[in-house]
Write a protein that holds these residues in place. Sequence first.
Motif, PDB file in Angstrom:
ATOM      1  N   UNK A  37     -90.761 -49.040  39.615  1.00 54.78           N
ATOM      2  CA  UNK A  37     -91.419 -49.171  40.906  1.00 54.78           C
ATOM      3  C   UNK A  37     -91.118 -47.936  41.744  1.00 54.78           C
ATOM      4  N   UNK A  38     -92.179 -47.292  42.231  1.00 54.61           N
ATOM      5  CA  UNK A  38     -92.062 -46.157  43.137  1.00 54.61           C
ATOM      6  C   UNK A  38     -92.487 -46.612  44.528  1.00 54.61           C
ATOM      7  N   UNK A  60     -86.080 -50.731  37.695  1.00 55.97           N
ATOM      8  CA  UNK A  60     -85.643 -49.551  38.428  1.00 55.97           C
ATOM      9  C   UNK A  60     -86.609 -49.264  39.571  1.00 55.97           C
ATOM     10  N   UNK A  61     -86.064 -48.755  40.664  1.00 60.37           N
ATOM     11  CA  UNK A  61     -86.846 -48.442  41.859  1.00 60.37           C
ATOM     12  C   UNK A  61     -86.510 -47.023  42.292  1.00 60.37           C
ATOM     13  N   UNK A  62     -87.541 -46.233  42.592  1.00 60.46           N
ATOM     14  CA  UNK A  62     -87.350 -44.909  43.167  1.00 60.46           C
ATOM     15  C   UNK A  62     -88.064 -44.859  44.506  1.00 60.46           C
ATOM     16  N   UNK A  63     -87.311 -44.566  45.556  1.00 58.48           N
ATOM     17  CA  UNK A  63     -87.876 -44.359  46.884  1.00 58.48           C
ATOM     18  C   UNK A  63     -88.093 -42.859  47.043  1.00 58.48           C
ATOM     19  N   UNK A 101     -96.529 -48.269  35.613  1.00 54.41           N
ATOM     20  CA  UNK A 101     -95.599 -48.262  36.734  1.00 54.41           C
ATOM     21  C   UNK A 101     -96.295 -48.914  37.920  1.00 54.41           C
ATOM     22  N   UNK A 102     -95.510 -49.245  38.931  1.00 51.85           N
ATOM     23  CA  UNK A 102     -96.043 -49.857  40.143  1.00 51.85           C
ATOM     24  C   UNK A 102     -95.702 -48.938  41.316  1.00 51.85           C
ATOM     25  N   UNK A 103     -96.692 -48.696  42.172  1.00 47.79           N
ATOM     26  CA  UNK A 103     -96.491 -47.875  43.360  1.00 47.79           C
ATOM     27  C   UNK A 103     -96.758 -48.739  44.588  1.00 47.79           C
ATOM     28  N   UNK A 104     -95.843 -48.658  45.559  1.00 52.81           N
ATOM     29  CA  UNK A 104     -96.003 -49.374  46.824  1.00 52.81           C
ATOM     30  C   UNK A 104     -96.287 -48.335  47.891  1.00 52.81           C
TER      31      UNK A 104
END
Length: 188
Positions: A37-38, A60-63, A101-104
Amino acid sequence: MFNPDISGSGKIALYVNVMWHPEQIWGDGEDLHLLHIFIDADACPVKQEVYRVASRYRLDVTLVANSWMRVPNERWIALEVVENGFDAADDWIVEHVQSHDIVVTADIPLASRCLKEGARVIGPTGKPFTENNIVEAVATRDLLSELRDAGEITGGPPPLKKRDRSRFLQQLDEVIQSIRRKHQPNSI
C-alpha cells in the motif's frame, strides 16, 4: 528506528525498517509479493485507517511525502521523503508502484497514472478510481479547477466525515480481498 540517508544531491530520504512479509501468492508459475500500500501522505486524512487494515492483513505500507512526518515505529511502515519539486511525490509513487499494489490518494492525475501501472486506487472518502470512472473524474477536476481560477468556487473539499472513514475502510478491505481472491493458488 529511523535511518537517515543523506546523498550528495541535497535530498534526504528517511526510511523506517521495512521487511517483506513472507505471505506470497502464486502468479503465472512464480511467487509474487503483492498488496503493498502506497499513501500519497502529505494531506491524507486516513493514514490511521490504513495502518489498522494493513496490520490486520500483514501488509507493507509506504507513505510518500514532501516533508518528514511522524509514523508508527513498525517494521512494515516506511516513510519516503522526496524533494519539494512539482509532483515529486506523485512521480516517486508511479516509479515504484506495481500491478496489484494499492494507492491511497485524492490526487486524480496521480490516480490516473497509477491505474495505467495496474495498481488499484482508492480516494480517502472510499471512492475507488477505476478505468471506468477516471476519465470523468479528470474532466470534473479540470472543470472545478477552471471555476476556482475564475473565482466562481472558493474553498476546498468538505471535511472528512465518519461515514467517509467507514466507507474508506470497507473499500480498502474489499480491494484487498478482491486481489487475494484473484491470485489464490488453485486448490487441488
